[in-house]
Scaffold this motif. Structure first.
Motif, PDB file in Angstrom:
ATOM      1  N   ASP A   1       0.924  -1.231  -0.286  1.00  0.00           N
ATOM      2  CA  ASP A   1       0.195  -0.037  -0.277  1.00  0.00           C
ATOM      3  C   ASP A   1       0.436   1.536   0.630  1.00  0.00           C
ATOM      4  OD1 ASP A   1      -1.863   1.940   0.387  1.00  0.00           O
ATOM      5  OD2 ASP A   1      -2.672   1.368   2.347  1.00  0.00           O
ATOM      6  N   PHE A   2       1.320   2.158  -1.602  1.00  0.00           N
ATOM      7  CA  PHE A   2       1.562   2.819  -1.256  1.00  0.00           C
ATOM      8  C   PHE A   2       1.139   4.195  -0.447  1.00  0.00           C
ATOM      9  CE2 PHE A   2       3.230   0.198  -4.552  1.00  0.00           C
ATOM     10  CZ  PHE A   2       4.871   0.656  -4.583  1.00  0.00           C
ATOM     11  N   ALA A   3       0.055   4.819   0.512  1.00  0.00           N
ATOM     12  CA  ALA A   3       0.118   5.175   0.676  1.00  0.00           C
ATOM     13  C   ALA A   3       1.065   4.974   2.162  1.00  0.00           C
ATOM     14  CB  ALA A   3      -1.995   5.239   1.208  1.00  0.00           C
ATOM     15  N   LEU A   4       1.108   4.848   2.504  1.00  0.00           N
ATOM     16  CA  LEU A   4       2.047   3.805   3.889  1.00  0.00           C
ATOM     17  C   LEU A   4       3.265   4.759   3.605  1.00  0.00           C
ATOM     18  CD1 LEU A   4       1.589   0.268   4.532  1.00  0.00           C
ATOM     19  CD2 LEU A   4       0.497   2.052   5.929  1.00  0.00           C
ATOM     20  N   PRO A   5       4.082   4.947   4.700  1.00  0.00           N
ATOM     21  CA  PRO A   5       5.850   5.880   4.622  1.00  0.00           C
ATOM     22  C   PRO A   5       6.657   4.267   3.680  1.00  0.00           C
ATOM     23  CG  PRO A   5       4.690   5.752   6.846  1.00  0.00           C
ATOM     24  CD  PRO A   5       3.833   4.814   6.053  1.00  0.00           C
ATOM     25  N   ALA A   6       7.623   5.628   3.317  1.00  0.00           N
ATOM     26  CA  ALA A   6       8.442   4.751   2.681  1.00  0.00           C
ATOM     27  C   ALA A   6       9.400   4.248   3.041  1.00  0.00           C
ATOM     28  CB  ALA A   6       9.575   5.640   1.358  1.00  0.00           C
TER      29      ALA A   6
END
Length: 315
Positions: free
Chosen positions: A221-226
């Motif tokens: 889920d790319f909404a999470l921090p890198a």
């Protein structure tokens, strides 16, 4: 000492090898039944079984050790295994990633000690190495513990830690933990033989559980921090392999680093030989090794020759 060994995957085979090479007698090896594996789905013996047979050790592969199982076949196999253990001359059972529950009836026959891949009571359960990397822990380790009916709740006999490096994946850390566990179980058996092994109850604070890894949670889920995503990618390498969907294709991501960057979550900000930079909920990820379905693991530069990502977005 005579050691019955119960284990299944490579993690356990490393320990069995160390016990055997240390000169302990192994009158019986318990391991899970052969499973279909590979593209042809042919039955494949576990790593433990392969080592045991190669060195002349008797092997038993019951479906269960629970004699009260409602499945008649499992119950019958459990009764046969129980009778075999009762009749066997041995001093201790060593368990490492066996994959079957040991009931009270088995634990009561002889002492049972377990090689667990964490610093208990942190990460009790099935996937301690994966979860330690995913959580950002700085240390992993091994606890040799007495077994009881609770999930990894038994008294501790030996414990030793090792650092988790910034580049460690579950694959690389697994091998380090397996080697440490193998060394420690030999030390524990020597101390047990000399009467010098002391049990210490686990503390009540700091308990966490390492749930089994599922393929579903490997979808990023790319909404999470890198930095969170970078840890997940390392934690899910080699299994089940983190992945993200772009242009309708589920792409596995094997290596990535958190970098500076901003944009809509999932947006490809850069795609060149230096890597594929994808915006996240905080910062960005530089993807450096990827794999299309049915393809090979490729460095970013090679991957881009067959999959243009510029301007696309990971959903």
């Amino acid at each position: 000492m005579k050691v019955v060994f119960a284990g299944t995957p490579e993690f356990a085979a490393v320990a069995l090898r160390a016990i055997h090479e240390a000169g302990f007698t192994v009158p019986l090896v318990l391991t899970q039944p052969d499973r279909p594996a590979g593209r042809g789905m042919q039955l494949q013996a576990s790593s433990v079984k392969q080592y045991a047979l190669a060195h002349g050790m008797p092997v038993a592969q019951p479906l269960s050790l629970r004699t009260d199982s409602k499945d008649p076949e499992r119950a019958e196999q459990a009764r046969a295994a129980h009778a075999q253990l009762l009749a066997l001359d041995y001093d201790v059972m060593v368990v490492a990633a066996y994959g079957l529950i040991l009931p009270r009836s088995t634990l009561d026959i002889r002492p049972c000690i377990n090689i667990h891949g964490s610093l208990l009571p942190r990460w009790r359960g099935a996937a301690p190495i994966h979860r330690a990397i995913e959580a950002g822990d700085v240390d992993a380790g091994v606890t040799i513990m007495e077994m009881e009916e609770g999930l990894d709740t038994g008294p501790m006999l030996l414990m030793e830690g090792l650092p988790i490096e910034a580049t460690d994946t579950t694959g690389t850390l697994h091998d380090k933990v397996a080697a440490l566990g193998a060394r420690m179980i030999v030390e524990a058996l020597h101390k047990m033989a000399a009467g010098g092994l002391v049990a210490t109850p686990q503390p009540d604070v700091g308990v966490t559980y390492a749930a089994k890894i599922t393929k579903e949670e490997a979808r990023l889920d790319f909404a999470l921090p890198a930095d969170v995503l970078a840890r997940k990618i390392r934690a899910f390498n080699p299994f089940p392999g983190a992945n993200g969907v772009v242009d309708g294709v589920a792409v596995k991501i094997w290596h990535a680093d958190a970098v500076d960057g901003s944009g809509a979550a999932g947006q490809v900000l850069q795609a060149d030989a230096g890597g594929i930079v994808v915006a996240c909920g905080g910062g960005a990820l530089r993807l450096t090794e990827l794999q299309k379905p049915g393809g090979k693991r490729l460095a970013a530069a090679e991957f881009l020759k067959g999959f243009a990502l510029a301007g696309l977005r990971f959903s």
